[in-house]
Each structure stands twice: as structure tokens, then as C-alpha cells.
Design a protein around this motif. Structure first.
Motif, PDB file in Angstrom:
ATOM      1  N   VAL A  67       0.861  -1.190   0.000  1.00  8.16           N
ATOM      2  CA  VAL A  67       0.000   0.000   0.000  1.00  8.16           C
ATOM      3  C   VAL A  67       0.893   1.234   0.000  1.00  8.16           C
ATOM      4  CG1 VAL A  67      -1.731   1.312   1.296  1.00  8.16           C
ATOM      5  CG2 VAL A  67      -1.848  -1.190   1.227  1.00  8.16           C
ATOM      6  N   ASP A  68       0.554   2.205  -0.843  1.00  6.90           N
ATOM      7  CA  ASP A  68       1.271   3.468  -0.899  1.00  6.90           C
ATOM      8  C   ASP A  68       0.482   4.546  -0.155  1.00  6.90           C
ATOM      9  OD1 ASP A  68       3.292   2.408  -2.474  1.00  6.90           O
ATOM     10  OD2 ASP A  68       2.174   2.805  -4.330  1.00  6.90           O
ATOM     11  N   ASN A  69       1.220   5.411   0.543  1.00  4.54           N
ATOM     12  CA  ASN A  69       0.623   6.584   1.195  1.00  4.54           C
ATOM     13  C   ASN A  69      -0.519   6.213   2.143  1.00  4.54           C
ATOM     14  OD1 ASN A  69       2.348   8.406  -0.173  1.00  4.54           O
ATOM     15  ND2 ASN A  69       1.007   8.334  -1.971  1.00  4.54           N
ATOM     16  N   LEU A  70      -0.220   5.299   3.051  1.00  2.00           N
ATOM     17  CA  LEU A  70      -1.182   4.987   4.108  1.00  2.00           C
ATOM     18  C   LEU A  70      -1.148   6.106   5.143  1.00  2.00           C
ATOM     19  CD1 LEU A  70      -3.121   2.895   5.494  1.00  2.00           C
ATOM     20  CD2 LEU A  70      -1.078   2.077   6.712  1.00  2.00           C
ATOM     21  N   SER A  71      -2.280   6.700   5.418  1.00  2.00           N
ATOM     22  CA  SER A  71      -2.355   7.833   6.338  1.00  2.00           C
ATOM     23  C   SER A  71      -2.378   7.346   7.784  1.00  2.00           C
ATOM     24  CB  SER A  71      -3.617   8.647   6.047  1.00  2.00           C
ATOM     25  OG  SER A  71      -3.726   9.712   6.968  1.00  2.00           O
ATOM     26  N   VAL A  72      -1.509   7.947   8.618  1.00  5.08           N
ATOM     27  CA  VAL A  72      -1.437   7.623  10.045  1.00  5.08           C
ATOM     28  C   VAL A  72      -1.652   8.915  10.826  1.00  5.08           C
ATOM     29  CG1 VAL A  72      -0.083   6.619  11.904  1.00  5.08           C
ATOM     30  CG2 VAL A  72       0.243   5.812   9.554  1.00  5.08           C
ATOM     31  N   ALA A  73      -2.628   8.908  11.742  1.00  7.41           N
ATOM     32  CA  ALA A  73      -2.959  10.104  12.515  1.00  7.41           C
ATOM     33  C   ALA A  73      -2.664   9.884  13.990  1.00  7.41           C
ATOM     34  CB  ALA A  73      -4.427  10.463  12.325  1.00  7.41           C
ATOM     35  N   LEU A  74      -2.213  10.940  14.668  1.00  3.24           N
ATOM     36  CA  LEU A  74      -1.971  10.923  16.110  1.00  3.24           C
ATOM     37  C   LEU A  74      -2.853  11.974  16.762  1.00  3.24           C
ATOM     38  CD1 LEU A  74      -0.509  10.193  18.736  1.00  3.24           C
ATOM     39  CD2 LEU A  74       1.345  11.748  18.055  1.00  3.24           C
ATOM     40  N   HIS A  75      -3.695  11.528  17.695  1.00  4.22           N
ATOM     41  CA  HIS A  75      -4.572  12.427  18.438  1.00  4.22           C
ATOM     42  C   HIS A  75      -4.168  12.447  19.905  1.00  4.22           C
ATOM     43  CE1 HIS A  75      -7.109  11.753  14.876  1.00  4.22           C
ATOM     44  NE2 HIS A  75      -7.754  12.864  15.213  1.00  4.22           N
ATOM     45  N   ASN A  76      -4.316  13.606  20.521  1.00  3.15           N
ATOM     46  CA  ASN A  76      -4.219  13.743  21.970  1.00  3.15           C
ATOM     47  C   ASN A  76      -5.628  14.033  22.458  1.00  3.15           C
ATOM     48  OD1 ASN A  76      -3.511  14.093  24.620  1.00  3.15           O
ATOM     49  ND2 ASN A  76      -2.571  16.107  24.324  1.00  3.15           N
ATOM     50  N   LEU A 121       0.040  12.989  27.957  1.00  2.00           N
ATOM     51  CA  LEU A 121      -0.533  12.726  26.640  1.00  2.00           C
ATOM     52  C   LEU A 121      -1.437  11.508  26.710  1.00  2.00           C
ATOM     53  CD1 LEU A 121      -0.375  13.584  23.595  1.00  2.00           C
ATOM     54  CD2 LEU A 121       1.354  11.818  23.333  1.00  2.00           C
ATOM     55  N   ASN A 122      -2.694  11.681  26.299  1.00  2.00           N
ATOM     56  CA  ASN A 122      -3.621  10.576  26.114  1.00  2.00           C
ATOM     57  C   ASN A 122      -3.701  10.324  24.611  1.00  2.00           C
ATOM     58  OD1 ASN A 122      -4.232  10.407  28.889  1.00  2.00           O
ATOM     59  ND2 ASN A 122      -5.718  12.068  28.678  1.00  2.00           N
ATOM     60  N   GLY A 123      -2.773   9.518  24.115  1.00  2.00           N
ATOM     61  CA  GLY A 123      -2.564   9.415  22.683  1.00  2.00           C
ATOM     62  C   GLY A 123      -3.333   8.289  22.018  1.00  2.00           C
ATOM     63  N   THR A 124      -3.688   8.532  20.749  1.00  2.00           N
ATOM     64  CA  THR A 124      -4.352   7.531  19.923  1.00  2.00           C
ATOM     65  C   THR A 124      -3.764   7.577  18.522  1.00  2.00           C
ATOM     66  OG1 THR A 124      -6.428   7.838  21.141  1.00  2.00           O
ATOM     67  CG2 THR A 124      -6.538   6.676  19.029  1.00  2.00           C
ATOM     68  N   PHE A 125      -3.157   6.479  18.090  1.00  2.00           N
ATOM     69  CA  PHE A 125      -2.736   6.320  16.701  1.00  2.00           C
ATOM     70  C   PHE A 125      -3.860   5.620  15.948  1.00  2.00           C
ATOM     71  CE2 PHE A 125       1.594   6.557  18.563  1.00  2.00           C
ATOM     72  CZ  PHE A 125       2.111   7.553  17.754  1.00  2.00           C
ATOM     73  N   SER A 126      -4.121   6.060  14.704  1.00  2.00           N
ATOM     74  CA  SER A 126      -5.194   5.446  13.932  1.00  2.00           C
ATOM     75  C   SER A 126      -4.851   5.437  12.453  1.00  2.00           C
ATOM     76  CB  SER A 126      -6.521   6.181  14.162  1.00  2.00           C
ATOM     77  OG  SER A 126      -6.421   7.527  13.765  1.00  2.00           O
ATOM     78  N   ILE A 127      -5.379   4.418  11.754  1.00  2.00           N
ATOM     79  CA  ILE A 127      -5.226   4.305  10.304  1.00  2.00           C
ATOM     80  C   ILE A 127      -6.584   3.945   9.709  1.00  2.00           C
ATOM     81  CG2 ILE A 127      -2.802   3.600  10.395  1.00  2.00           C
ATOM     82  CD1 ILE A 127      -3.738   0.707   9.958  1.00  2.00           C
ATOM     83  N   GLU A 128      -6.703   4.100   8.392  1.00  2.00           N
ATOM     84  CA  GLU A 128      -7.909   3.689   7.671  1.00  2.00           C
ATOM     85  C   GLU A 128      -7.574   2.442   6.857  1.00  2.00           C
ATOM     86  OE1 GLU A 128     -10.934   4.856   7.827  1.00  2.00           O
ATOM     87  OE2 GLU A 128     -10.452   6.480   9.237  1.00  2.00           O
TER      88      GLU A 128
END
Length: 640
Positions: free
Chosen positions: A244-253, A281-288
Motif C-alpha cells: 500500500v502506498d501513502n497509508l495515512s497515520v494520525a496521532l490524536h491527543n 498525553l492521552n494518545g491515539t494512533f489510527s489508520i484507515e
């Protein structure tokens, strides 16, 4: 053909009675005298032949009539299988692990399986249904329909072996024939699926198959770099499918997006995120990802750092300890033995007895109470010590110094499985290191403890008794070169850190997790773990200045939780689902013996229904009986 009441077939012997009566009639013909009997003789012969035929036909119809009546009462029927081989009990195991989130031809595998069970299974037939986390014993699908429709995935699945043992334990009568239906995707795990069958157990397997096995998972995260201003987090992702190319990864606090990245991933990828140090930090990593959903999110926490209190009671040089216990993680203090204030001991997490020549009885009693309350004690003996005083302390832990030996000996063995060295100390086991040595040591008698470092003869150099660590030789420069060995830093560091186990970045549901909360509670106070989804009271043990907590299968759902006492939040803690099921590779069941393998639940139950379908024949025999009765009446009335 089989019979519900085969004992009634003995009544067929009664058919002998009319046969006997027919063959041995008591009636006899009488002779009558006539003048001319030529014509009568011919008529008599013809009448006797007709009468005999009529009697035989009547006898036959009556025998068939009675036989049909007896067979009808015995209730004959036919099936594809003998009723003796029909299972008397049925146990159904339904796999509700997270791998069943994957989509099949008709939606999520678990949801579709539930619908098929409800629609295909006999609604009122008694069964026992088992999942990884629930048992519905001796019930019907009608009674548990709502529970099945609301069935959730479990984060703590049983192994195949444990699931089979759980099912087999629910059979009520071991001597009867049993049916075990195992519904799963049969994912290829560490322990493969295998079943020991017996002559009384019919095993039916239903393998649920997804449309595709592509899946991307957030595997783990760790702190890769840290300095006073910035902390670098490294996130590891794994791909079980096409690149997979350009998989988006987001970090939320909490709910605020603080960073975003894009990665290209074929098998495995890493990406780094930099955040300010010393920030809660109450962190959450997420992907689609369109595959499994449970591994698309990873929760973690960075809490305000709590320093570990370390006290060195010394009669020697402890400057090396100051270099190990730095101010960013430890509150280190050192005091001479003759200046010790006993009131300060209760506030410590680790106490180091650094080459004391003598240990007062009052200090021994306090140290015993200190270790009982969860504190760590590190004992480094002196070259010239009061052996009785040391042994008075060590006998509390079922060991003692036996004798002092003036002889050189090398430290040659590292116990890599010991808690001090088991995690993140060694990248690989080393066998050809430069051995440290001592020129004098003490032999231990009694309990030798759990040895972390050993001499060349196998005797311990550093050993552990619960939360007491004992060196069997002084480590000052005159006696040993141990201070020059690189392993001294992780050894003392891990011994102190174990006295106050700060919560990690995150924990995994379904494994035993241990951590400490630095808090002073009243006698009846407890701590709870909660978030918006629910709360629970974990297993906990209170000490003077901390609470040790153990969790295993709770919480049930991943997320960020708050450790609270009296509604006050003490720390935040994160739990995530185990990633073992992210790899969608399935077991080949064709090699299993004495089991039947099915591709779907409808095909299984269609086969079972056809095998056990009963064709009742008693109605036909009733019809035949009526037919023979009518035939007999016709013979009696019209046969001339």
C-alpha cells in the motif's frame, strides 16, 4: 426400517393361532343316503374345491390385516442413519474472536454465522452453545436468540485446546452418543487445531472463510529517543497483504489531532512522531484500513513522571550509585550508617545497604517491615562485616552467609530469563564477554534464591529473594572489578525500578499486567479503573506509599482509562487488543481424521437434517389394514 416400539413385534406370533385353527378344524362332514347320487357326487366335489379356496383367501386377508395392525402399533419408520447412531446431546462452539470481523460473502463472518444458526437450527431443539467468554447450557436458540444477536467479540480468546476441553466438559452423559459442532475460521495460531475423537463423539467442523485476507495493523509503539525537550515515538505497522502506498497515520491527543504522517508499506514499516517531553498525553494512533477494524487503533499514555526514591545507607564509596540513579527518574539520597534517621525509611522505594560493617537490630526489624510493604532492599556486603548481624537480616528470607572465602573467582553466567535482564537489556545472548572477577566472597547456605549472575562454579554472585537482592561479594575496587563492567548499570537500574513499576505506554488485554500507583490511601479506600464505557475494581494490594495493581481480562474493551480514587484521577492508563489475530492465515483442516468438514452452517444443518429425517410408515400400515378388511368383506359377500 426401524421401529419405535419393536417389542410389539412379538405379537406377530399370535398369527399362528388362526393358521392352526384353519389346519385342524374339528367340524366333520356327515354322509347322507340317496337313491341316485351320481349327479350329487359331482356337485359335492365342485363345492368343496370352491369352499377351500374361499377359506384360504379369507385366512390370508385376516393374517395380513392382523399383521398390518401389529406393525402399525409398532410404529415403523426409515432414516438415513440408524437411531442408535443418532447423537443424544449437541454442543455448538461459536468462535467470537476478533478475526471473525473479516467480511465474507454476506458480511462479517461472526454476524453471518449468528444469523445462519438462528435460521437453520431447530428453534426448540435443546443444545448447549459455547463461545470464548460465555456458556449457554441446556437451552434452545429461541431462548438465547437476543443474546446471540448482541454477541460481541472477545479480546481474550481461548486456545483451540482449551475451547475443546470446555466443550467436552459440558456433555452430561459420557456414555451416550454426542455431537460437537465447532464453528470458526480456524486461524493458524501458535497451537494448531487438533481434536482427539472417540467412537461416541461426532465432530462437525464449519470453517468460515473471508473474501480476502488483506489486512494492515498498527503493531506497537515505543519511545525511541528522549531528551529534556522532546520525545520521539516510533510506530510500527505490519501489512498482511498487498503493498500500500501513502497509508495515512494520525496521532490524536484526546480528540485533538496533533500530528499526521503517510507511509508506504509492503510487509513492515516504521514512522516517527516527535512530541514535547514531560507532557501528559492521552494518545491515539489510527489508520484507515478495510480489513480487520480492531487493530486500526492503538491507545497509549504518557503520564507525569513520578520519581523513584532510592536511599543508600553506606559505610563505603557510593559515588557510582549517583551516576546510575539520575535526577530525571530517581530521587537519590545517601547517608552514613551512623547518621541514619529511621523516619525517612518509610518514604523510600529502594534501600541499598552499601558495604555496612554492622547492621543494628532496630534497622533489621525496620527493613523486614519495609520489604513486607513492597519495598526493595539491595544488600552489598562489606569485606569486614558482623556475620551474625547480616545473618539475622538474611534469615528473614531463609538464607545466610555461611563462610568467607579469600579466593579469586570469575562471574561467568548471566541468567537471561531473570526479571532484571529479561526485558530490553540484551538484544541477544552473549557468551564470550570479558568476565568480571572478585578476590573474596561469601558462600550462601539455605535458600539460594533466584540467581541473576553466577560464578564459574554455579554459585550465585547476585541473587534475589522476593524483593531482596543480595550480592555475595563486595564490589568495591579493592575486591572486584564489577564496577567497570557495563552490566552494573542495568543491574542496579532494574533492581530499583522494580520497586515502583510505573504504568507502561500501554497494556494488552488478556495478559497479566502489573503496575504500581504511587498514592497514600486510608484503610478502606480502593482504586478503580474507568472510562466512558464502564469501570471495574482491579486486583490490588496496598502498601505504605503505593498500590500494586494486577489486571488480566479486564477491561474488556480497548481505550484510555483513568485510575481513580474517590473520583480523583491519579493516572491514565491504556489498554489495547492483542495483535495475534491480525495475520489472516488459516489452517488446512483436510489432514484431520475422524471429523466432517463443512464450508457453511446451512450446508452442515441441511446434511444433518437429511441424515436424521424420519419417514413415518405406521399410516401406510393402517391404510393396508383397512384395505385388507375391505377385501375380506368382499370375499365373504361376493365369492361364490
Amino acid at each position: 426400517m426401524q421401529f419405535k416400539h419393536p417389542e410389539l413385534l412379538y405379537a406377530l406370533f399370535l398369527l399362528l393361532i388362526p393358521i392352526i385353527i384353519h389346519l385342524f378344524q374339528l367340524r366333520r362332514f356327515k354322509n347322507e343316503a340317496f337313491t341316485n347320487v351320481a349327479i350329487l357326487k359331482s356337485v359335492t366335489q365342485q363345492t368343496r374345491k370352491s369352499s377351500q379356496l374361499k377359506k384360504w383367501l379369507t385366512l390370508l386377508t385376516r393374517l395380513l390385516l392382523l399383521a398390518c395392525i401389529i406393525l402399525a402399533f409398532a410404529q415403523p419408520f426409515t432414516t438415513l442413519k440408524n437411531t442408535v447412531e443418532t447423537p443424544k446431546e449437541t454442543v455448538v462452539f461459536l468462535d467470537n474472536s476478533y478475526s471473525l470481523q473479516q467480511k465474507g460473502a454476506q458480511g462479517e463472518l461472526l454476524k453471518r454465522a449468528v444469523q445462519d444458526l438462528i435460521s437453520e437450527t431447530d428453534y426448540d431443539k435443546p443444545i448447549t452453545l459455547v463461545t470464548h467468554d460465555a456458556v449457554y447450557k441446556n437451552t434452545t436458540l429461541k431462548a438465547i436468540k437476543n443474546d446471540l444477536l448482541q454477541l460481541n467479540y472477545t479480546a481474550s480468546p481461548l486456545s483451540y485446546k482449551a475451547a475443546l476441553l470446555k466443550c467436552k466438559s459440558l456433555f452430561k452423559t459420557p456414555s451416550q452418543r454426542k455431537q460437537l459442532i465447532f464453528i470458526s475460521d480456524f486461524q493458524e495460531l501458535k497451537d494448531p487445531f487438533s481434536v482427539d475423537t472417540d467412537s461416541l463423539t461426532q465432530v462437525e467442523l464449519v470453517q468460515l472463510k473471508p473474501i480476502n485476507t488483506n489486512n494492515i495493523a498498527i503493531d506497537s509503539v515505543y519511545i525511541s529517543k528522549s531528551n529534556p525537550t522532546q520525545t520521539e515515538l516510533t510506530l510500527i505497522l505490519k501489512n498482511y497483504g498487498d503493498a500500500v502506498d501513502n497509508l495515512s497515520v494520525a496521532l490524536h491527543n484526546n480528540d485533538k489531532l496533533i500530528a499526521k504522517s503517510a507511509v508506504t508499506i509492503s510487509d513492515k514499516a516504521e514512522t516517527q512522531f516527535t512530541i514535547p517531553s514531560n507532557e501528559v498525553l492521552n494518545g491515539t494512533f489510527s489508520i484507515e484500513d478495510s480489513g480487520l477494524q480492531f487493530d486500526n487503533t492503538l491507545y497509549f499514555n504518557l503520564n507525569a513522571p513520578a520519581k523513584i526514591h532510592v536511599l543508600s545507607i553506606t559505610d563505603g564509596d557510593d559515588s557510582f550509585l549517583r551516576k546510575i540513579y539520575t535526577k530525571d527518574e530517581f530521587e537519590f539520597s545517601s547517608i552514613a550508617a551512623n547518621q541514619l534517621d529511621y523516619n525517612t525509611l518509610e518514604t523510600q522505594n529502594t534501600i541499598i545497604l552499601n558495604e555496612l560493617k554492622d547492621i543494628p537490630t532496630s534497622l533489621i526489624n525496620i527493613l523486614k517491615s519495609f520489604t513486607d510493604q513492597g519495598g526493595n532492599v539491595i544488600v552489598i556486603p562489606s569485606q569486614h562485616l558482623n556475620l551474625n548481624a547480616y545473618n539475622k537480616l538474611l534469615l528473614n528470607y531463609n538464607t545466610s552467609f555461611q563462610s568467607h572465602i579469600d579466593s579469586e573467582k570469575r562471574v561467568t553466567t548471566i541468567n537471561y530469563s531473570h526479571p532484571i535482564y529479561k526485558d530490553d537489556v540484551f538484544e541477544k545472548q552473549v557468551s564470550n564477554f570479558q568476565y568480571p572477577k572478585v578476590n573474596q566472597y561469601y558462600n550462601l547456605s539455605g535458600n539460594l534464591g533466584s540467581s541473576a549472575l553466577s560464578f564459574e562454579d554455579g554459585k550465585p554472585f547476585l541473587t534475589q529473594f522476593s524483593n531482596v537482592f543480595v550480592f555475595t561479594a563486595p564490589i568495591n575496587s579493592e575486591v572486584s572489578n564489577f564496577k567497570n563492567w557495563a552490566l552494573i548499570v542495568p543491574s542496579f537500574y532494574k533492581m530499583a525500578v522494580s520497586s515502583l513499576q510505573h504504568p507502561k505506554l500501554y497494556y494488552t488485554i488478556g495478559t497479566q499486567n502489573n503496575f504500581d500507583v504511587e498514592v497514600a490511601l486510608n484503610q478502606d479506600d480502593i482504586i478503580s479503573i474507568k472510562n466512558e464505557q464502564g469501570d471495574f475494581i482491579p486486583q490490588q494490594q496496598y502498601f505504605n506509599n503505593k498500590v500494586s495493581v494486577i489486571t488480566t481480562n479486564r477491561p474488556e474493551h480497548s481505550g484510555i482509562y483513568h485510575i481513580t480514587s474517590k473520583e480523583k484521577t491519579l493516572k491514565n492508563i491504556s489498554y489495547n487488543y492483542n495483535r495475534a489475530e491480525s495475520r489472516l492465515v488459516y489452517q488446512d483442516l483436510s489432514t484431520l481424521k475422524n471429523v466432517t468438514i463443512n464450508n457453511s452452517i446451512p450446508s452442515l444443518f441441511n446434511t444433518l437434517k437429511s441424515n436424521t429425517k424420519v419417514n413415518e410408515l405406521w399410516k401406510w400400515f393402517t391404510i393396508f389394514a383397512l384395505a385388507f378388511l375391505i377385501i375380506e368383506m368382499l370375499i365373504l359377500k361376493f365369492f361364490k
